[in-house]
Structures are given as structure tokens and as C-alpha cells.
Design a protein around this motif. Structure first.
Motif, PDB file in Angstrom:
ATOM      1  N   VAL A  45     -17.271  -5.295   9.040  1.00 34.31           N
ATOM      2  CA  VAL A  45     -17.483  -4.114   8.286  1.00 34.31           C
ATOM      3  C   VAL A  45     -16.947  -2.995   8.886  1.00 34.31           C
ATOM      4  N   CYS A  46     -17.291  -2.910  10.397  1.00 32.13           N
ATOM      5  CA  CYS A  46     -16.651  -1.693  11.120  1.00 32.13           C
ATOM      6  C   CYS A  46     -15.268  -1.607  11.102  1.00 32.13           C
ATOM      7  N   THR A  47     -14.635  -2.713  11.439  1.00 32.22           N
ATOM      8  CA  THR A  47     -13.222  -2.825  11.434  1.00 32.22           C
ATOM      9  C   THR A  47     -12.650  -2.486  10.239  1.00 32.22           C
ATOM     10  N   PHE A  48     -13.109  -3.083   9.033  1.00 28.90           N
ATOM     11  CA  PHE A  48     -12.648  -2.798   7.911  1.00 28.90           C
ATOM     12  C   PHE A  48     -12.426  -1.047   7.473  1.00 28.90           C
ATOM     13  N   VAL A  49     -13.788  -0.852   7.632  1.00 28.39           N
ATOM     14  CA  VAL A  49     -13.920   0.646   7.253  1.00 28.39           C
ATOM     15  C   VAL A  49     -13.127   1.566   8.203  1.00 28.39           C
ATOM     16  N   GLN A  50     -13.263   1.345   9.448  1.00 24.44           N
ATOM     17  CA  GLN A  50     -12.194   2.015  10.575  1.00 24.44           C
ATOM     18  C   GLN A  50     -10.851   2.296  10.191  1.00 24.44           C
ATOM     19  N   ARG A  51     -10.503   0.993   9.819  1.00 21.96           N
ATOM     20  CA  ARG A  51      -9.068   0.748   9.519  1.00 21.96           C
ATOM     21  C   ARG A  51      -8.496   1.670   8.220  1.00 21.96           C
ATOM     22  N   LEU A  52      -9.480   2.102   7.611  1.00 24.15           N
ATOM     23  CA  LEU A  52      -9.108   3.054   6.302  1.00 24.15           C
ATOM     24  C   LEU A  52      -9.350   4.426   6.844  1.00 24.15           C
ATOM     25  N   GLY A  53      -9.787   4.556   8.185  1.00 23.89           N
ATOM     26  CA  GLY A  53      -9.940   6.052   8.341  1.00 23.89           C
ATOM     27  C   GLY A  53     -11.446   6.702   8.024  1.00 23.89           C
ATOM     28  N   LYS A  54     -12.363   5.654   7.509  1.00 22.31           N
ATOM     29  CA  LYS A  54     -13.694   6.274   7.265  1.00 22.31           C
ATOM     30  C   LYS A  54     -14.492   6.010   8.147  1.00 22.31           C
ATOM     31  N   LYS A  55     -15.784   6.406   7.970  1.00 22.28           N
ATOM     32  CA  LYS A  55     -17.149   6.409   8.799  1.00 22.28           C
ATOM     33  C   LYS A  55     -17.862   5.201   8.274  1.00 22.28           C
ATOM     34  N   THR A  56     -18.490   4.314   9.315  1.00 23.09           N
ATOM     35  CA  THR A  56     -19.246   3.479   8.780  1.00 23.09           C
ATOM     36  C   THR A  56     -20.674   3.541   8.831  1.00 23.09           C
ATOM     37  N   CYS A  99      -8.267   5.936  -0.596  1.00 18.34           N
ATOM     38  CA  CYS A  99      -7.714   5.157   0.492  1.00 18.34           C
ATOM     39  C   CYS A  99      -6.608   4.170   0.010  1.00 18.34           C
ATOM     40  N   ASP A 100      -6.272   4.190  -0.899  1.00 15.92           N
ATOM     41  CA  ASP A 100      -5.030   3.405  -1.325  1.00 15.92           C
ATOM     42  C   ASP A 100      -5.655   2.019  -1.547  1.00 15.92           C
ATOM     43  N   LEU A 101      -6.808   1.571  -1.756  1.00 14.60           N
ATOM     44  CA  LEU A 101      -7.236   0.435  -1.722  1.00 14.60           C
ATOM     45  C   LEU A 101      -6.160  -0.492  -2.518  1.00 14.60           C
ATOM     46  N   THR A 102      -6.056  -1.789  -2.280  1.00 15.57           N
ATOM     47  CA  THR A 102      -5.369  -2.749  -2.943  1.00 15.57           C
ATOM     48  C   THR A 102      -6.366  -3.888  -3.460  1.00 15.57           C
ATOM     49  N   ALA A 103      -5.895  -4.939  -4.401  1.00 15.94           N
ATOM     50  CA  ALA A 103      -6.384  -5.776  -4.618  1.00 15.94           C
ATOM     51  C   ALA A 103      -6.964  -6.839  -3.757  1.00 15.94           C
ATOM     52  N   THR A 104      -6.288  -6.861  -2.649  1.00 15.93           N
ATOM     53  CA  THR A 104      -6.472  -7.719  -1.535  1.00 15.93           C
ATOM     54  C   THR A 104      -7.517  -7.070  -0.669  1.00 15.93           C
ATOM     55  N   ASP A 105      -7.674  -5.543  -0.605  1.00 21.20           N
ATOM     56  CA  ASP A 105      -8.609  -4.910   0.008  1.00 21.20           C
ATOM     57  C   ASP A 105     -10.054  -5.297  -0.411  1.00 21.20           C
ATOM     58  N   ILE A 106      -9.828  -5.231  -2.043  1.00 20.84           N
ATOM     59  CA  ILE A 106     -11.172  -5.382  -2.682  1.00 20.84           C
ATOM     60  C   ILE A 106     -11.829  -6.658  -2.588  1.00 20.84           C
ATOM     61  N   LEU A 107     -11.069  -7.719  -2.561  1.00 19.69           N
ATOM     62  CA  LEU A 107     -11.429  -9.078  -2.102  1.00 19.69           C
ATOM     63  C   LEU A 107     -12.165  -9.026  -0.659  1.00 19.69           C
ATOM     64  N   ARG A 154       0.817  -1.237   0.129  1.00 21.71           N
ATOM     65  CA  ARG A 154       0.016   0.040  -0.079  1.00 21.71           C
ATOM     66  C   ARG A 154       0.907   1.369   0.074  1.00 21.71           C
ATOM     67  N   ARG A 155       0.340   1.935  -1.047  1.00 20.65           N
ATOM     68  CA  ARG A 155       1.306   3.281  -0.875  1.00 20.65           C
ATOM     69  C   ARG A 155       0.837   4.398   0.115  1.00 20.65           C
ATOM     70  N   LYS A 156       1.529   4.684   0.899  1.00 23.43           N
ATOM     71  CA  LYS A 156       1.326   5.777   1.939  1.00 23.43           C
ATOM     72  C   LYS A 156       1.420   7.266   1.513  1.00 23.43           C
ATOM     73  N   ARG A 157       0.304   7.743   1.560  1.00 20.88           N
ATOM     74  CA  ARG A 157       0.257   9.197   1.037  1.00 20.88           C
ATOM     75  C   ARG A 157      -0.638   9.933   2.379  1.00 20.88           C
ATOM     76  N   SER A 158      -0.336  11.192   2.374  1.00 21.76           N
ATOM     77  CA  SER A 158      -1.238  12.235   3.314  1.00 21.76           C
ATOM     78  C   SER A 158      -2.489  12.231   2.492  1.00 21.76           C
ATOM     79  N   ALA A 159      -3.537  12.615   3.279  1.00 18.73           N
ATOM     80  CA  ALA A 159      -4.945  13.123   2.617  1.00 18.73           C
ATOM     81  C   ALA A 159      -4.876  14.170   1.547  1.00 18.73           C
ATOM     82  N   SER A 160      -3.841  14.907   1.839  1.00 18.62           N
ATOM     83  CA  SER A 160      -3.819  16.307   1.005  1.00 18.62           C
ATOM     84  C   SER A 160      -2.997  15.935  -0.297  1.00 18.62           C
ATOM     85  N   ASP A 161      -2.032  14.957  -0.222  1.00 16.37           N
ATOM     86  CA  ASP A 161      -1.516  14.475  -1.310  1.00 16.37           C
ATOM     87  C   ASP A 161      -2.327  13.762  -2.450  1.00 16.37           C
ATOM     88  N   ARG A 162      -3.151  12.719  -1.445  1.00 14.68           N
ATOM     89  CA  ARG A 162      -3.978  12.117  -2.335  1.00 14.68           C
ATOM     90  C   ARG A 162      -5.240  12.913  -3.137  1.00 14.68           C
TER      91      ARG A 162
END
Length: 559
Positions: free
Chosen positions: A64-75, A85-93, A5-13
Motif C-alpha cells: 500500500v505504501c509503495t503504491f500510494v507514495q509512487r503517486l506522490g500521496k501520503k499513506t 493522480c492520472d490513474l489508469t485502469a491498470t492502477d485501479i486493478l 499515463r498522461r503526464k501533467r503538472s499538479a497545477s495543470d491537473r
């Protein structure tokens, strides 16, 4: 399938690309909007989906809550936004396995996750679990032709889909769009294909798709310059097929063809279709330079668009003949509130006739930036200014020394945007601007753009910030031109003193104004307490340690 996963700040993304197409569906259910507002903002019991503590039930809502909150989003059980969120193929699965826990999901946004391209089938094969899905956004995901094909096969699983956004995916063009032909449900209301590298062949395919969508309200195929390229026969056939199909979508309210390679040879066919769209309210033909000299082929058809509210023709290299043809049809557009002919230099010579033909009492936006305004056209513009929510005369040197003419025409608490970038404003102009603020005429102003007016000394800015009357201001831009630099010290204390009264401020542009370390700390402290974004050059904030500080005279000579 693990990926890094590529780490970038929110402003960069979020700074990647901002030109997202947004079309509002005016007939969307008010009840559903009310429910969305009630549901957003946390984990709630949403009609049968019982929230549980993450970790107690790994196969349900807790996962669902764990997955979403891990990405810094609200459920939210109805709306799931995982954009940027820099989702990967693994995240999509993993997300795919969670869809069965979201039976009430209506909105899914996976935009701007570039690493999921090529792996969309892992998600689409589970869409049957969210059959109530109404909005799906996949902008900027680097989708491949295989992804588009997988999506096409899954569309039958979401029969209630109303909004599909595939913008900024070049893999959609080049023939991949054919995979979606015949797969949409008639209920679709919005289709966004912005910057998808659609070709002339894709235009023909899109024509077939659109003709089968009787409830389509919004279509955006902007930034697809290849639509008309190829051999002359192929280009004409594709655009003709698309333009002709539009006549069958009588419910269309928004049509955006910005930078889509339009040329005069297509305007008769397009115009004929427009005549069959009585509900059309927004038409965007901007940034089609090939229209130069041919607008007269289209304008007679515009007279049938009696409900048209917004017409955008900026940066189309319009000739005086084009503009005269436009002026003739304007009286036939009684509901027009926004007309954009900016960045057409010839527009500056017809402002008087333009203003005379417009329904001034209801006009809200008439940007004339980059239109080579002269003193006569500038004076004519003052007739329209009292009713405009947005006033933009940027890049008009005639404004310098004459700003009072424009400001005196403003009505109290009407103007929300005032853009005066690169207008050669003088200190006297700033005195007039301060006086208008003191009178309360700009109490509703939200955007004030004074950038590229570096000739004004600190005295003008000090008076402006001391005048008050800008309590609604959200965006302030004072940036200097590139290759210039001046110290902010003469007026910075006045800005700091005014900040407590600027309660709505969210953004300050100060590029190329130099700040010593202490000044930068003071400004960051004052703005940081209110989460105001300060836009300035990093090089100008370290001038304290520089052996040479460029003075105003030197900066001006470089410019």
C-alpha cells in the motif's frame, strides 16, 4: 489493459474544473474527526495495522505504501486520497487488490482521474474488504453507465456509507441513475450529483432514491439544466416527482439546485416541500434564469424556513416584483446570515428596502456585485457594511470617487473580503484605502480584489503598500482588463518592500502588468521563498525584448 499515463503538472491537473460541490455534514462524529486529524500526515500504527518497510511484505501494508507514495500521496490507513493522480485502469486493478490491506479505510477519493472510466467494476468487486467505508468520491472520472451499474451492485458491501459524490460524470445521466435506485442504505447523509447531465426521467428516479433516505442532510443536483427538458409532460413529471419527494427528507439541511433549469411552473410544488423542511439551512437556486417573474410563487413558503442561514439567488434575472416579494419574507428568516442577489440588475433599485428588511446585526455576506447600484442604493448599503465579513460591490461604477463612504463604515477587524473589481476607482480612493489600512481597520482582511481599476496611477498603489495594516492578507488581485497593458515599475518597489509584512500572502494576481526580466526575477525571488503563487501573463514578462512596449494611453484606447 496497460494504458499510457498522461503526464501533467499538479497545477495543470488542478486547474481543470474547480466547481466542486462541498456540503458539510453538521452531525458528523466529533470523535471520528479527531481521529482523522491524528492519523493524517504519515505512516502510523492505526489500531492493528502494523506499518512495515515497503518491499518487506509485498502482500500487505508495504505494498500500500509503495503504491500510494509512487503517486506522490501520503499513506493513511483511514483516509486515502488519490485525486488528480492520472490513474489508469491498470492502477485501479492494483488498488483493488490492496483494499484487503486497508480494513480501517473510511474515506476514498479517486476524483479527477479521467482514465478510470469504464473500469470501475475492477474496484467495486473488492469493496467488501472496506466495509467501514463512509465517504466515496468519484468526481470527474468519466464514469460510464456500466460503471454506475457496478457501483450500484456493490453498495450493499459498504453499509456505513454516508457520503457519495459522483459529480461531473455525464455517464450518470441518461438513465444510468436507475442502477442506484433501491441500492442505498438509509444511513446515507450526502449525495452529490453535480453536472451529471441528469434528465427529466432521472429527476423522477432521483425522487424515488431520495424518498428512501431519511437521514439525508445534503443534496446537490446543480448544473443539470436538462432536468426540466423534454416534452412538457415529461419535464413537469420529473421535477414534480423530485420536488415532492423532498418533503419526506425532513433532515435535509442543504439543498443546491444551481443552474438546474427551474421555471415558475415548478415553484409551487418545490415551495410546498420546502415548508416540510424545518432544518434547512442552505438553499441555492442561483443561475436559474427561468425564475424571472415567478419568485412570488415560492417566497410565501420560505417563511417556514426559520433556520435558513444562506439563500442564493444570484443570476436569476429577478424582476423588481420578484425582489419585492423576497423583501416581504425576509423578516420571517431570523437566522439568515448570507443573502446573494448579485448579478440581478434590478437589485440595485431596492437596496434600501432590502437592507431595512434584513437582520443586519447577524448578516455576514450580502454581495451586490453586478447589481447596477446607484448613488442612493450605494449609500443604503453602507448601513449593512459594518457587520459584513465580505463586501463585494464589483462592477459598480458608482463606487469610483466615493469609496470613502464605504470604507468609513467598516468596523475594525471585521471585514475579511473586500472586492472592488471594475469600480473605476480613483487615486483619491486609494488614498482613503491606505488611510483605513493605517488605522488598522483592515487587519483581518484576507482577500483584496482591486482588479480592472487600471485608471489608478502608481502613486495610489505606492501609498497603499506603504500603509501597512494588511498582515492577514492572503489573496491580492491587481490585474488589468484584457487587451490593456501597463508597466509595473512605478509601484513594484513598494510591493517588494511590503512583502515582509504580508506574512499570510499566498496569491498575487498581476495579469497584464508588464515586467522586465529583472523585475520578474526580483518578484519571483521574493515570492518564491514563501511559496506565493504569482499569476501574470507570460507575454507581459518578456516585454523587455519586444520592439514595441504599449503605453497606458494606447492600452486605454484599445479597451
Amino acid at each position: 489493459m496497460n494504458q499510457i499515463r498522461r503526464k501533467r503538472s499538479a497545477s495543470d491537473r488542478k486547474s481543470s474544473i474547480r466547481f466542486l460541490s462541498r456540503i458539510s455534514s453538521d452531525s458528523a462524529s466529533d470523535d471520528r474527526e479527531a481521529e482523522d486529524k491524528e492519523e493524517k500526515g504519515g505512516v502510523e500504527n492505526t489500531g492493528g495495522v502494523d506499518p512495515v518497510v515497503p518491499g518487506e511484505d509485498d502482500s500487505g501494508w508495504g505494498r500500500v505504501c509503495t503504491f500510494v507514495q509512487r503517486l506522490g500521496k501520503k499513506t493513511d490507513s483511514r483516509s486515502l486520497s488519490l485525486a488528480y493522480c492520472d490513474l489508469t485502469a491498470t492502477d485501479i486493478l492494483e488498488l483493488a487488490t490492496l483494499l484487503q490491506c486497508l480494513p480501517q479505510l473510511e474515506e476514498l477519493d479517486l476524483s479527477w482521474n479521467e482514465l478510470i472510466g469504464g473500469s470501475l467494476q475492477g474496484l467495486t468487486s473488492h469493496l467488501q474488504h472496506v466495509g467501514g467505508l463512509r465517504t466515496l468520491r468519484l468526481c470527474g472520472c468519466r464514469l460510464s453507465a456500466e460503471d454506475v451499474s457496478a457501483l450500484g451492485e456493490a453498495l450493499e458491501c459498504v453499509p456505513l456509507l454516508e457520503v457519495l459524490d459522483l459529480s461531473w460524470n455525464v455517464g450518470v445521466g441518461g438513465g444510468a441513475l436507475q442502477s442506484l435506485s433501491g441500492k442505498f442504505q438509509p444511513i446515507l447523509r450526502e449525495l452529490h450529483l453535480l453536472a451529471c447531465q441528469l434528465t427529466a426521467a432521472d429527476a423522477a428516479t432521483l425522487g424515488d432514491i431520495v424518498s428512501g433516505l431519511p437521514k439525508l442532510c445534503g443534496l446537490d443536483v446543480s448544473c443539470n439544466p436538462l432536468l426540466s427538458e423534454g416534452s412538457e409532460t415529461e419535464g413537469c413529471r420529473g421535477i414534480w416527482a423530485l420536488a415532492s419527494s423532498l418533503s419526506q427528507v425532513t433532515s435535509l439541511t442543504t439543498l443546491r439546485l444551481h443552474a438546474s433549469g427551474l421555471m415558475p411552473m415548478y415553484l409551487n410544488t418545490l415551495g410546498g416541500s420546502l415548508s416540510s423542511l424545518p432544518a434547512l439551512r442552505e438553499l441555492d437556486l442561483s443561475c436559474n434564469k427561468g425564475l424571472t417573474g415567478g419568485l412570488a410563487l415560492l417566497t410565501p413558503h420560505l417563511a417556514h424556513l426559520t433556520h435558513l442561514e444562506t439563500l442564493d439567488l444570484h443570476l436569476c434575472c429577478l424582476t423588481r416584483t420578484d425582489l419585492e416579494a423576497l423583501i416581504q419574507v425576509l423578516p420571517s428568516l431570523p437566522e439568515l446570515t448570507e443573502l446573494n442577489v448579485s448579478s440581478n440588475k434590478e437589485a440595485g433599485s431596492v437596496v434600501h428596502d432590502l437592507v431595512s428588511a434584513l437582520p443586519l446585526l447577524q448578516m455576514r455576506r450580502l454581495p451586490l456585485n453586478g447589481c447596477s447600484l446607484n448613488q442612493e442604493s450605494y449609500t443604503a448599503l453602507a448601513l449593512a457594511v459594518p457587520h459584513l465579513l465580505s463586501v463585494d460591490v464589483s462592477w459598480s461604477k458608482v463606487v469610483g470617487g466615493r469609496l470613502a463612504l464605504l470604507l468609513d463604515a467598516l468596523q475594525p477587524s471585521v471585514t475579511q473580503e473586500l472586492r472592488l473589481s471594475s469600480c473605476q476607482l480613483t487615486t483619491e480612493d486609494f488614498h482613503h484605502l491606505a488611510a483605513v489600512c493605517r488605522r488598522g481597520c483592515l487587519s483581518s482582511l484576507r482577500v483584496l480584489d482591486l482588479s480592472y481599476n487600471g485608471e489608478v496611477g502608481g502613486e495610489g498603489l505606492v501609498e497603499l503598500f506603504g500603509a501597512g495594516g494588511l498582515g492577514s492578507l492572503e489573496d491580492l488581485d491587481l490585474s488589468l482588463r484584457p487587451l490593456t497593458s501597463r508597466p509595473a515599475a512605478p509601484w513594484l518597489p513598494a510591493l517588494l518592500s511590503a512583502l515582509p509584512q504580508l506574512l499570510a500572502l499566498t496569491h498575487v494576481g498581476m495579469q497584464r502588468w508588464t515586467l522586465v526580466a529583472q523585475e520578474k526575477d526580483q518578484l519571483n525571488y521574493a515570492l518564491g521563498k514563501r511559496s506565493v503563487v504569482l499569476e501574470c501573463d507570460t507575454t507581459t514578462t518578456t516585454v523587455e525584448s519586444s520592439p514595441h512596449q504599449e503605453g497606458p494611453e494606447e492600452a486605454h484606447s484599445e479597451e
